[in-house]
Design an enzyme around this catalytic site. Structure first.
Site, PDB file in Angstrom:
ATOM      1  N   ASP A   1      -0.818  -1.857  -8.276  1.00 14.36           N
ATOM      2  CA  ASP A   1      -2.155  -1.571  -8.810  1.00 14.36           C
ATOM      3  C   ASP A   1      -2.303  -2.242 -10.166  1.00 14.36           C
ATOM      4  OD1 ASP A   1      -4.551  -0.457  -9.585  1.00 14.36           O
ATOM      5  OD2 ASP A   1      -3.662   1.481 -10.118  1.00 14.36           O
TER       6      ASP A   1
ATOM      7  N   ASN B   1      -5.621  -2.350 -11.768  1.00 18.34           N
ATOM      8  CA  ASN B   1      -6.795  -1.873 -12.519  1.00 18.34           C
ATOM      9  C   ASN B   1      -6.801  -0.353 -12.701  1.00 18.34           C
ATOM     10  OD1 ASN B   1      -7.286  -1.217  -9.906  1.00 18.34           O
ATOM     11  ND2 ASN B   1      -9.411  -1.913  -9.865  1.00 18.34           N
TER      12      ASN B   1
ATOM     13  N   ASP C   1      -6.504   2.320 -10.810  1.00 22.47           N
ATOM     14  CA  ASP C   1      -7.242   3.293  -9.992  1.00 22.47           C
ATOM     15  C   ASP C   1      -6.325   3.942  -8.952  1.00 22.47           C
ATOM     16  OD1 ASP C   1      -6.846   1.216  -8.237  1.00 22.47           O
ATOM     17  OD2 ASP C   1      -8.961   0.919  -7.728  1.00 22.47           O
TER      18      ASP C   1
ATOM     19  N   ASP D   1      -3.976  -3.731  -5.408  1.00 25.20           N
ATOM     20  CA  ASP D   1      -5.076  -4.699  -5.351  1.00 25.20           C
ATOM     21  C   ASP D   1      -4.534  -6.129  -5.413  1.00 25.20           C
ATOM     22  OD1 ASP D   1      -4.514  -5.037  -8.142  1.00 25.20           O
ATOM     23  OD2 ASP D   1      -5.706  -3.231  -8.512  1.00 25.20           O
TER      24      ASP D   1
ATOM     25  N   ASP E   1      -4.842 -10.764   8.187  1.00 20.23           N
ATOM     26  CA  ASP E   1      -4.949  -9.957   9.403  1.00 20.23           C
ATOM     27  C   ASP E   1      -6.300 -10.257  10.044  1.00 20.23           C
ATOM     28  OD1 ASP E   1      -4.240  -7.740  11.172  1.00 20.23           O
ATOM     29  OD2 ASP E   1      -3.012  -7.057   9.490  1.00 20.23           O
TER      30      ASP E   1
ATOM     31  N   ASP F   1      -4.527  -8.567  15.473  1.00 24.82           N
ATOM     32  CA  ASP F   1      -4.424  -7.147  15.789  1.00 24.82           C
ATOM     33  C   ASP F   1      -4.595  -6.940  17.298  1.00 24.82           C
ATOM     34  OD1 ASP F   1      -4.391  -4.482  14.383  1.00 24.82           O
ATOM     35  OD2 ASP F   1      -6.270  -4.222  15.472  1.00 24.82           O
TER      36      ASP F   1
ATOM     37  N   GLU G   1      -0.107  -9.112  17.710  1.00 20.92           N
ATOM     38  CA  GLU G   1       0.408  -7.761  17.948  1.00 20.92           C
ATOM     39  C   GLU G   1      -0.030  -7.376  19.357  1.00 20.92           C
ATOM     40  OE1 GLU G   1      -0.061  -3.175  16.398  1.00 20.92           O
ATOM     41  OE2 GLU G   1      -1.777  -4.490  16.589  1.00 20.92           O
TER      42      GLU G   1
ATOM     43  N   HIS H   1       3.617  -0.800   9.279  1.00 23.03           N
ATOM     44  CA  HIS H   1       2.773   0.262   8.715  1.00 23.03           C
ATOM     45  C   HIS H   1       2.361   1.305   9.751  1.00 23.03           C
ATOM     46  CE1 HIS H   1       0.270  -2.696  10.564  1.00 23.03           C
ATOM     47  NE2 HIS H   1      -0.762  -1.888  10.517  1.00 23.03           N
ATOM     48  N   ASP H   2       2.602   1.036  11.027  1.00 22.61           N
ATOM     49  CA  ASP H   2       2.246   2.005  12.071  1.00 22.61           C
ATOM     50  C   ASP H   2       3.468   2.799  12.535  1.00 22.61           C
ATOM     51  OD1 ASP H   2      -0.426   1.177  12.182  1.00 22.61           O
ATOM     52  OD2 ASP H   2       0.066  -0.451  13.559  1.00 22.61           O
TER      53      ASP H   2
END
Ligand code: NOJ
Length: 537
Positions: free
Chosen positions: A25, A27, A29, A33, A102, A203, A258, A323-324
């Site tokens: 990160d 910024n 938040d 990013d 992606d 995907d 994928e 990530h899945d």
């Protein structure tokens, strides 16, 4: 580009998968990013990988973490601007790193202007861009279900029809039988290629086409031969040929598909998307290894099946986490010592097999899946299925850069909790520790770069995993490299024949430096060993 400029870079290089929300990160938040990623490019280049793949960064309502795209030609404000992305491309390229985007072709967000138009009336020119069907006897058009087992048709009371969605209802599936959809998507692909991206991860590419007649699926416990009509339709193959032609009209682009294959994976299906090896996708993810138990013979079987099924000109690729499905280390048992030793052995395997390795961010430091407390669950799957399934956030937690607050990921509370182990499992600490997983990854990546046999050579298995040992060689005209992997928690004797007096240890997970000349090697529990010999017979 600085180096590795051969058009086959995607065969011989290594890809690092970044989950943008969670990398860095900049910024304040609490969300990762693009400028944050830019600040870490030196780390990535120094690791020794050749490319980064970013999970989606397009504008999105984030119902499915960006896999619900509302505008294909922009960057979501939480990640930055198009200028930031252009800067990322330039800065990555300057360091010899390629950038893979992606590409979600199967569906869009329901907030996408295409769907808003499509939904507005049955006569709208974009109506047919999505899959609409009238009710059948007042009910859903057929028995198709989503990828998580719920009804896949959603009724629109305004136009009194149902639309189809393979995932959440906020992700309507596009109608790829409409040529305008293809044209629009191919224009978007052009757009990003012109911007300078080096390739795409596609995907769930096997879901693109659905049966023209919307036949009911025949599935269930008593159905001997299941018939599934909302995926794996043959029309996807010619489309991928056109896609490949488009990619090949630019120099040095790549693609990786994928293929959604529920456990235990379906290698034959996955590799079919490579076509003859040069006319469809460059690479495909085969999920079989993820569902293989920790045992050398089982690994041999899975890996060998992948190699055997590849088309003659096809090229394999391997990954351990994403990530899945979560992080591989979680599948390696509970005992800390075993777990880290196995994770190291896994790294040796991933980076010495023939094929393109994909590393999921954080795996290189041994990051874990974490149990997300209910109130912090972000993934809609987790919200829907809690407490049976907490969703996929477990492997999407902030990258652990140092032992400072929030692991150096952000100055603010991150969007997902940081793993509790961050004071020891972090980049800064591991950089200082020669025996860390991070330094092992770096040594392996360097070795892979240095020895062409490791990234280009042939592979020959010397064992089929008997005695829980996996032994193979990578060979090219210059050298022969032996890889010995002991999957067992006991010492094992490995026999590799005469290895010659000039044989040298290139790498050992257990830091051994010497070999005996007779070719009998006593491997420590979970030891991974890479040896180079000058004997080429
Ligand atoms: C596969 C992606 O990896 C996953 O995160 C996403 O939810 C689905 N495809 C839908 O796009």
């Amino acid at each position: 580009m600085q180096n590795n400029s051969s058009s086959n870079w995607w065969k011989h290089g290594v890809v690092y998968h970044i989950y943008p929300q969670s990398f860095k990160d900049s910024n304040h938040d609490g969300i990762g990013d693009i400028p944050g990623i830019i600040t870490q490019l030196d780390y990535i280049a120094d690791l020794g990988v050749d490319a980064i793949w970013l999970s989606p960064i397009y504008p999105s309502p984030m119902v499915d973490a960006g896999y619900d795209i509302a505008n294909h030609r922009g960057i979501d404000a939480q990640y930055g601007t198009m200028n930031d992305f252009q800067r990322l491309l330039n800065e990555a390229h300057r360091r010899g790193l390629r950038v893979i985007m992606d590409l979600v072709l199967n569906h869009t967000s329901d907030q996408h202007p295409w769907f808003i138009a499509s939904k507005s009336s049955v006569n709208n020119p974009k109506r047919d861009w999505y899959i609409w069907q009238p009710p059948k006897k007042g009910k859903q058009p057929n028995n198709w279900i989503t990828n998580f087992g719920k009804k896949a048709w959603r009724y629109d009371p305004n136009t009194k029809e149902y639309y189809f969605h393979s995932f959440f209802w906020e992700q309507p599936d596009l109608n790829w039988r409409n040529p305008e959809v293809k044209k629009a998507m191919f224009d978007i692909i052009h757009f990003w290629l012109e911007a300078g991206v080096d390739g795409f991860r596609l995907d769930i590419i096997n879901l693109l086409f659905k049966d023209r007649q919307f036949k009911n699926n025949k599935i269930g416990f008593f159905v001997k031969k299941p018939e599934i009509y909302n995926r794996n339709q043959p029309e996807v193959y010619p489309l991928l040929k056109e896609f490949r032609t488009l990619l090949d009209s630019y120099p040095e682009k790549t693609s990786v598909g994928e293929i959604y294959t529920p456990p235990p994976g379906r290698t034959t299906l996955a590799v079919s998307f490579l076509g003859n090896g040069v006319d469809m996708l460059h690479l495909v993810f085969d999920f079989s290894l993820i569902f293989t138990i920790w045992n050398a013979a089982a690994y041999y079987k899975t890996i060998n099946r992948y190699y055997r099924k590849l088309p003659e000109m096809g090229w394999p690729c391997f990954f351990l986490s994403n990530h899945d499905i979560g992080r591989s280390i979680k599948r390696l048992g509970r005992w800390t010592w075993h777990k880290y030793a196995k994770a190291k052995l896994h790294a040796v395997l991933l980076l010495t097999l023939k094929g393109t390795p994909f590393i999921y961010y954080g795996d290189e430091i041994g990051m874990e899946n974490i149990k997300i407390p209910k109130k912090y669950i972000q993934d809609l799957y987790g919200k829907i299925f809690y407490p049976f399934f907490r969703g996929r956030d477990r492997a999407r937690t902030p990258m652990q850069w140092n032992s400072g607050r929030y692991a150096g990921f952000s100055t603010q509370r991150p969007w997902l909790p940081v793993s509790k182990d961050y004071s020891t499992i972090n980049v800064e600490a591991e950089q200082k520790d020669y025996a860390s997983i991070l330094n092992l990854y770096k040594r392996l990546l360097l070795l892979r770069k240095k020895h062409t046999a490791l990234h280009k050579g042939n592979i020959t298995f010397l064992t089929k995993g008997k005695n829980n040992l996996l032994i193979y060689t990578r060979t090219d005209e210059q050298e022969k490299i032996f890889i010995l992997l002991n999957f067992s928690n006991r010492k094992k004797k490995a026999q590799i024949g005469a290895i010659g007096s000039a044989a040298v240890v290139l790498l050992s997970t257990h830091h051994r430096i010497k070999l005996s000349e007779e070719g009998v090697i006593m491997l420590q529990a979970f030891e991974g060993l890479v040896i180079k010999t000058t004997l080429l017979q």
